[in-house]
Design a protein around this motif. Structure first.
Motif, PDB file in Angstrom:
ATOM      1  N   ILE A 112      -1.840  -3.414 -10.103  1.00  0.00           N
ATOM      2  CA  ILE A 112      -1.882  -2.127  -9.422  1.00  0.00           C
ATOM      3  C   ILE A 112      -3.274  -1.520  -9.575  1.00  0.00           C
ATOM      4  N   TRP A 113      -3.753  -0.869  -8.534  1.00  0.00           N
ATOM      5  CA  TRP A 113      -4.988  -0.121  -8.595  1.00  0.00           C
ATOM      6  C   TRP A 113      -4.966   0.968  -7.527  1.00  0.00           C
TER       7      TRP A 113
ATOM      8  N   ASN B 198      -6.786   7.975  -0.939  1.00  0.00           N
ATOM      9  CA  ASN B 198      -5.518   8.493  -1.454  1.00  0.00           C
ATOM     10  C   ASN B 198      -4.439   7.411  -1.427  1.00  0.00           C
ATOM     11  N   THR B 199      -4.813   6.234  -1.855  1.00  0.00           N
ATOM     12  CA  THR B 199      -3.939   5.083  -1.712  1.00  0.00           C
ATOM     13  C   THR B 199      -3.828   4.318  -3.023  1.00  0.00           C
ATOM     14  N   VAL B 200      -2.625   3.876  -3.311  1.00  0.00           N
ATOM     15  CA  VAL B 200      -2.356   2.989  -4.437  1.00  0.00           C
ATOM     16  C   VAL B 200      -1.898   1.653  -3.879  1.00  0.00           C
TER      17      VAL B 200
ATOM     18  N   TYR C  25       9.785   0.650  -3.413  1.00  0.00           N
ATOM     19  CA  TYR C  25       9.563   2.067  -3.161  1.00  0.00           C
ATOM     20  C   TYR C  25       8.339   2.567  -3.925  1.00  0.00           C
ATOM     21  N   CYS C  26       7.463   3.234  -3.232  1.00  0.00           N
ATOM     22  CA  CYS C  26       6.386   3.961  -3.883  1.00  0.00           C
ATOM     23  C   CYS C  26       6.941   5.257  -4.451  1.00  0.00           C
TER      24      CYS C  26
ATOM     25  N   SER D 261       0.838  -1.186   0.000  1.00  0.00           N
ATOM     26  CA  SER D 261       0.000   0.000   0.000  1.00  0.00           C
ATOM     27  C   SER D 261       0.876   1.240   0.000  1.00  0.00           C
ATOM     28  N   CYS D 262       0.419   2.264  -0.685  1.00  0.00           N
ATOM     29  CA  CYS D 262       1.109   3.546  -0.716  1.00  0.00           C
ATOM     30  C   CYS D 262       0.078   4.639  -0.477  1.00  0.00           C
TER      31      CYS D 262
END
Length: 129
Positions: free
Chosen positions: A70-71, A77-79, A95-96, A21-22
């Motif tokens: 990826i989504w 506010n998360t990828v 790394y995001c 999660s990012c």
């Protein structure tokens, strides 16, 4: 300022799965591509996935295509990066990152990695044999 906070790394056996999660702040997803790079010991950063907030385009290199997905969840506010069928060669610090260039530009061209606009902290992914 742009801030990216990555989490979800861990230790798994080959064939297992992890979800990274990012959480992003300080910018609009519409103006950036957001995704993930990884750096294995002794290697340069490798772009493994990104998503374009404006066009909703996605990029995966051959090394992860078919295994990683990826989504984004704009409300949070998360990828996210779902990683299935993990292999020992996936072991790396993940790394995001965010960049205003189109998704796939900085991620697919090693010459552009140094110009990526924002980086999060790394999260370790270790895949055992």
């Amino acid at each position: 300022d742009v801030q990216l906070q990555a989490s979800g790394g861990g230790l798994v056996q080959a064939g297992g799965s992890l979800r990274l999660s990012c959480v992003a702040s300080g910018f609009s997803f519409d103006d950036y591509a957001v995704g993930w790079f990884r750096q294995a010991p002794g290697k340069e950063h490798e772009g493994i996935s990104c998503i374009s907030g404006r066009e909703r385009n996605k990029y995966y290199p051959d090394s992860v295509k078919g295994r990683f997905t990826i989504w984004s969840d704009n409300a949070k506010n998360t990828v996210y990066l779902q990683m299935n069928g993990l292999k020992p060669e996936d072991t790396a610090v993940y790394y995001c990152a965010a960049d205003p260039l189109p998704c796939g530009s900085s991620w697919s061209n090693p010459l552009l990695v140094k110009y990526v606009a924002a980086w999060g902290q790394g999260t370790q992914v270790t895949v055992s044999s």
